[in-house]
Write an enzyme that holds these catalytic residues in place. Structure first.
Site, short mmCIF file in Angstrom:
data_model
loop_
_atom_site.label_atom_id
_atom_site.label_comp_id
_atom_site.label_asym_id
_atom_site.label_seq_id
_atom_site.Cartn_x
_atom_site.Cartn_y
_atom_site.Cartn_z
N THR A 1 0.87 -1.17 0.00
CA THR A 1 0.00 0.00 0.00
C THR A 1 0.90 1.22 0.00
OG1 THR A 1 -1.57 -1.21 1.42
CG2 THR A 1 -1.90 1.15 1.21
N ARG B 1 -12.01 -9.14 -3.81
CA ARG B 1 -11.60 -8.81 -2.44
C ARG B 1 -11.21 -7.34 -2.32
NH1 ARG B 1 -6.63 -6.68 0.00
NH2 ARG B 1 -6.62 -7.36 2.18
N ASP C 1 -8.50 -2.71 3.49
CA ASP C 1 -8.80 -1.56 4.34
C ASP C 1 -8.57 -0.22 3.66
OD1 ASP C 1 -5.96 -2.30 4.53
OD2 ASP C 1 -5.81 -0.62 5.90
N THR D 1 -0.99 0.71 6.38
CA THR D 1 -0.54 -0.33 5.47
C THR D 1 -0.37 -1.62 6.26
OG1 THR D 1 1.24 -1.10 4.00
CG2 THR D 1 1.87 0.44 5.76
N GLY E 1 -5.01 -6.14 5.39
CA GLY E 1 -6.22 -5.34 5.46
C GLY E 1 -7.35 -5.88 6.30
#
Length: 318
Positions: free
Chosen positions: A178, A206, A209, A229, A232
């Site tokens: 991320t 999928r 977060d 990061t 998630g």
């Protein structure tokens, strides 16, 4: 009187230990991190707003093939790319997000379009792509996001144990992919932005977060701006970003305590690995992670820029 400015970015956390990357690779990653934070820093130094700064930082990170966002996003099980991003402004808690988009060159710019030009907070899948095209954002073919590194990782994953795609891993070199940025501008406002390609070999549409406001992204002038990061599913279950802000706003915790208690406490207690970057309206800046490393960069209180990969890493740019 002008407020102090503050800025931090991340490019993912994970089992990153010295020796895993070559010296050339490390130098390249440091250069990209420095380029990204310098882009946002120039905006803040010139009196620009925090939202522009975090978006500009993330745009740069989305251009770097080392990071799992934009160009260099990981492959899904179907051999394609699904992109998530979110952006939030602390002055009024306005936010925008996209999830599972496939054709937007810069997902973070797409998230800002949702925030500023729609009645919604999140748009997903084909609808997100259609909305962004209607806003004049030229779509790209999905294979624009292909890179040899991600292709290799996908092939290795498929031929080893692809069934673990939704499970945490402590494999040497594994990184939760991320990118994100948080900023405080001279007007006293904070903002956060986060972008990702998700997890390698993901299935069934999928979503992690990153685009979920309160889980991977949060900004509120009354507390802090946070970008997360990590794995998630755990960040969603603990509402990491909002939990940090709530501990500050309602519990009176300072930023350092709130970040440490959530990342090393609440998150770790249920098996969650990863980290956060956060800035408070007073300029306090924190980069906290419970993994061996996190790609990151930040501006210190003296205006010096730093980049780092490992826990004890620190390159300074005077």
């Amino acid at each position: 009187m002008k407020s102090p400015i503050a800025l931090a970015i991340h490019g993912g956390a994970g089992v990153l230990k010295p020796g895993r990357l070559s010296e050339r690779e490390e130098n390249d990653i440091h250069a990209w991190l420095h380029r990204a934070i310098t882009t946002g820093h120039r905006i803040l130094e010139a009196g620009g707003n925090c939202l522009d700064a975090v978006e500009a930082c993330v745009v740069e990170l989305e251009l770097c093939p080392w990071f799992n966002a934009g160009l260099g996003a990981v492959f899904t099980q179907a051999g394609e790319h699904e992109l998530d991003a979110a952006i939030m402004r602390g002055s009024d808690r306005n936010a925008g997000a996209i999830a599972g988009a496939r054709h937007v060159r810069h997902p973070i710019c797409g998230a800002r379009q949702v925030m500023e030009h729609s009645d919604h907070v999140m748009l997903g899948g084909r609808g997100a792509d259609d909305f962004l095209e209607s806003r004049g954002m030229t779509p790209v073919d999905n294979d624009y996001f292909d890179t040899p590194l991600r292709q290799q990782q996908w092939e290795e994953h498929r031929h080893s144990n692809g069934a673990t795609a939704l499970e945490p891993t402590h494999t040497e070199g594994h990184k939760f992919g991320t990118v994100g940025a948080v900023a405080l501008d001279s007007h006293g406002h904070v903002a956060a932005a986060t972008s990702t390609g998700g997890i390698t070999n993901k299935r069934y549409g999928r979503i992690g977060d990153t685009p979920l406001i309160g889980a991977g992204t949060w900004a509120d002038d009354r507390s802090a701006a946070i970008s997360a990061t990590g794995h998630g599913e755990y960040f969603i279950r603990t509402a990491v970003a909002h939990d940090i802000a709530a501990r500050m706003q309602h519990g009176g915790a300072d930023l350092a305590t709130a970040c440490d208690d959530v990342v090393h406490g609440e998150l770790k207690a249920i098996g969650g690995d990863g980290g956060v970057i956060a800035v408070a309206p007073d300029g306090d800046t924190r980069l906290v992670f419970n993994t061996p490393g996190m790609y990151r960069a930040w501006r210190d209180e003296n205006g010096v820029l730093h980049t780092a990969i490992y826990a004890d890493d620190d390159r300074q740019y005077l």
